[in-house]
Structure formats: structure tokens, C-alpha cells
Design a protein around this motif. Structure first.
Motif, mmCIF file in Angstrom:
data_model
loop_
_atom_site.group_PDB
_atom_site.id
_atom_site.type_symbol
_atom_site.label_atom_id
_atom_site.label_comp_id
_atom_site.label_asym_id
_atom_site.label_seq_id
_atom_site.Cartn_x
_atom_site.Cartn_y
_atom_site.Cartn_z
ATOM 1 N N UNK A 160 -18.014 0.386 -10.091
ATOM 2 C CA UNK A 160 -18.399 -0.412 -8.917
ATOM 3 C C UNK A 160 -17.184 -1.055 -8.253
ATOM 4 N N UNK A 161 -16.009 -0.530 -8.622
ATOM 5 C CA UNK A 161 -14.755 -1.009 -8.036
ATOM 6 C C UNK A 161 -14.036 0.180 -7.397
ATOM 7 N N UNK A 162 -14.064 0.257 -6.086
ATOM 8 C CA UNK A 162 -13.385 1.346 -5.371
ATOM 9 C C UNK A 162 -11.978 0.923 -4.988
ATOM 10 N N UNK A 163 -11.032 1.847 -5.101
ATOM 11 C CA UNK A 163 -9.657 1.548 -4.682
ATOM 12 C C UNK A 163 -8.985 2.833 -4.205
ATOM 13 N N UNK A 164 -8.519 2.807 -2.977
ATOM 14 C CA UNK A 164 -7.741 3.912 -2.426
ATOM 15 C C UNK A 164 -6.407 3.362 -1.951
ATOM 16 N N UNK A 165 -5.384 4.204 -1.993
ATOM 17 C CA UNK A 165 -4.094 3.816 -1.432
ATOM 18 C C UNK A 165 -3.728 4.808 -0.345
ATOM 19 N N UNK A 166 -3.309 4.293 0.792
ATOM 20 C CA UNK A 166 -2.929 5.133 1.925
ATOM 21 C C UNK A 166 -1.493 4.819 2.310
ATOM 22 N N UNK A 167 -0.681 5.857 2.424
ATOM 23 C CA UNK A 167 0.711 5.616 2.822
ATOM 24 C C UNK A 167 0.841 5.518 4.337
ATOM 25 N N UNK A 168 -0.114 6.106 5.064
ATOM 26 C CA UNK A 168 -0.061 6.117 6.535
ATOM 27 C C UNK A 168 1.238 6.739 7.042
ATOM 28 N N UNK B 184 -2.786 -0.316 1.994
ATOM 29 C CA UNK B 184 -1.899 0.402 2.907
ATOM 30 C C UNK B 184 -0.487 0.152 2.404
ATOM 31 N N UNK B 185 0.099 1.199 1.830
ATOM 32 C CA UNK B 185 1.299 1.000 1.014
ATOM 33 C C UNK B 185 2.124 2.275 1.013
ATOM 34 N N UNK B 186 3.313 2.213 1.593
ATOM 35 C CA UNK B 186 4.187 3.385 1.589
ATOM 36 C C UNK B 186 4.896 3.516 0.235
ATOM 37 N N UNK B 187 5.483 2.432 -0.207
ATOM 38 C CA UNK B 187 6.119 2.371 -1.522
ATOM 39 C C UNK B 187 5.808 1.023 -2.154
ATOM 40 N N UNK B 188 5.610 0.941 -3.459
ATOM 41 C CA UNK B 188 5.638 2.042 -4.425
ATOM 42 C C UNK B 188 4.393 2.923 -4.292
ATOM 43 N N UNK B 189 4.457 4.110 -4.862
ATOM 44 C CA UNK B 189 3.278 4.954 -4.950
ATOM 45 C C UNK B 189 2.286 4.286 -5.902
ATOM 46 N N UNK B 190 1.050 4.172 -5.486
ATOM 47 C CA UNK B 190 0.054 3.414 -6.249
ATOM 48 C C UNK B 190 -0.654 4.273 -7.294
ATOM 49 N N UNK B 191 -0.706 5.582 -7.063
ATOM 50 C CA UNK B 191 -1.524 6.451 -7.919
ATOM 51 C C UNK B 191 -1.270 6.256 -9.423
ATOM 52 N N UNK B 192 -0.002 6.153 -9.876
ATOM 53 C CA UNK B 192 0.204 5.977 -11.330
ATOM 54 C C UNK B 192 -0.382 4.671 -11.877
ATOM 55 N N UNK B 193 -0.618 3.709 -11.011
ATOM 56 C CA UNK B 193 -1.097 2.395 -11.454
ATOM 57 C C UNK B 193 -2.543 2.136 -11.053
ATOM 58 N N UNK B 194 -3.148 3.122 -10.404
ATOM 59 C CA UNK B 194 -4.482 2.911 -9.858
ATOM 60 C C UNK B 194 -5.483 2.502 -10.941
ATOM 61 N N UNK B 195 -5.526 3.237 -12.038
ATOM 62 C CA UNK B 195 -6.514 2.935 -13.084
ATOM 63 C C UNK B 195 -6.299 1.534 -13.659
ATOM 64 N N UNK B 196 -5.040 1.131 -13.814
ATOM 65 C CA UNK B 196 -4.746 -0.204 -14.362
ATOM 66 C C UNK B 196 -5.176 -1.292 -13.378
ATOM 67 N N UNK B 197 -4.994 -1.046 -12.084
ATOM 68 C CA UNK B 197 -5.414 -2.040 -11.077
ATOM 69 C C UNK B 197 -6.936 -2.135 -11.047
ATOM 70 N N UNK B 198 -7.611 -0.976 -11.109
ATOM 71 C CA UNK B 198 -9.082 -0.980 -11.128
ATOM 72 C C UNK B 198 -9.580 -1.715 -12.372
#
Ligand code: MG
Length: 165
Positions: free
Chosen positions: A133-141, A106-120
Motif C-alpha cells: 500500500x506504499x507506491x514509490x516511483x522515481x523519475x529522472x525527467x 523527481x530525481x536525476x541523481x542519485x539513482x533511486x532504484x537500488x534504494x527503492x525497496x529500503x525507502x518503501x
């Protein structure tokens, strides 16, 4: 339990940390470029903390704060990857293996999408799991009371364990 039947366990974890200046922003063991990082007695890696709590929960063990109290000076600025490896050792010691993890940031900033693959990729390495087998979503809410722009990050994680090697 029938002979040969696998014992399966699930665990859920949650954590939240404030953003503060003067620290690196570590998420899942990956350093995300940002002008602030997460406050905390440890390195503040909220995502690893949620996963650790999910692993401990699956084993019905006390939570991360009980295991690694923030009053312990030995744990000041500790690398959360070390804590994760210790808890994964506990999982193995008790005869289980990690099969899957799914997480929400749950993250408003920074935007996670550009870093999603690196975090996974980082989580995949740390958890010894294939990336699928590693799920990751980011929600700005955004637009809800859950969004606290720029001031904090939260993470949820669920893990699935199975008995055996
Ligand atoms: Mg924490």
C-alpha cells in the motif's frame, strides 16, 4: 452519509529541496548514500514533506509550512519522521486512518532504484501500512526542462484516508 458508509478523503502534496554538501540525504526516513543531502530548516526529507502535505490536504488543514514554520528555531534540523508522526496523530484524532500512499520522486541523481525497496520499507514502518500500500516511483525527467542535474530533488505524494479505525 448512510449508516456504516465510510467517509473517504484524498490529499495531494508536493515539495522540492536543493542538494547541498555536508548533509545526509534522507528520503522517506531512509538515509541514501550520496555526496550531498537536502538543504532546509528541517532535515530536508522532501518525500516525507510531500506525504505530510498530502495528509494535511486530505484533512483540509493548512500546509506544512504553516504548521511548522521555518522561522521556528525549535524546528532547526528537526527529524521529519517526528513531524510525520504528529500529523498521523492528527489524522487519528479526526477519526481517519491512512489506507494508501503513492509517491513520485523527481530525481536525476542519485539513482533511486537500488534504494527503492529500503525507502518503501521505511515508509511502510513509519506509516504503519503494508508495503503493497506504499507506491514509490522515481523519475529522472532526463532531457526535459524539469531535470536539474544534481542540484535538487522534488517529490509528489497522494494519500487516501478512510474514516474509522
Ligand atoms: Mg520541505
Amino acid at each position: 452519509m448512510d449508516r456504516g458508509e465510510s467517509d473517504r478523503r484524498s490529499g495531494i502534496g508536493f515539495d522540492a529541496h536543493e542538494l547541498t554538501v555536508g548533509r545526509e540525504l534522507k528520503l522517506g526516513g531512509h538515509v541514501v548514500p550520496f555526496d550531498r543531502g537536502l538543504a532546509g530548516h528541517s532535515d530536508g526529507d522532501v518525500l516525507l514533506h510531500a506525504i505530510i502535505d498530502a495528509l494535511l490536504g486530505a484533512l483540509a488543514l493548512p500546509d506544512i509550512g504553516s504548521r511548522y514554520p521555518d522561522s521556528d528555531p525549535e524546528l532547526a534540523d528537526v527529524d521529519s519522521r517526528r513531524l510525520l508522526q504528529e500529523v498521523l496523530g492528527e489524522v487519528r484524532l479526526r477519526g481517519y486512518r491512512l489506507e494508501q500512499v503513492d509517491c513520485v520522486l523527481v530525481c536525476d541523481r542519485p539513482r533511486i532504484q537500488p534504494y527503492r525497496d529500503a525507502i518503501v520499507s521505511s515508509l511502510s514502518t513509519l506509516l504503519a501500512l503494508p508495503p503493497d500500500r506504499v507506491g514509490l516511483k522515481a523519475k529522472s525527467c532526463e532531457g526535459t526542462a524539469l531535470a536539474i542535474p544534481g542540484s535538487s530533488l522534488a517529490a509528489l505524494a497522494i494519500v487516501q484516508l478512510a474514516s474509522g479505525r
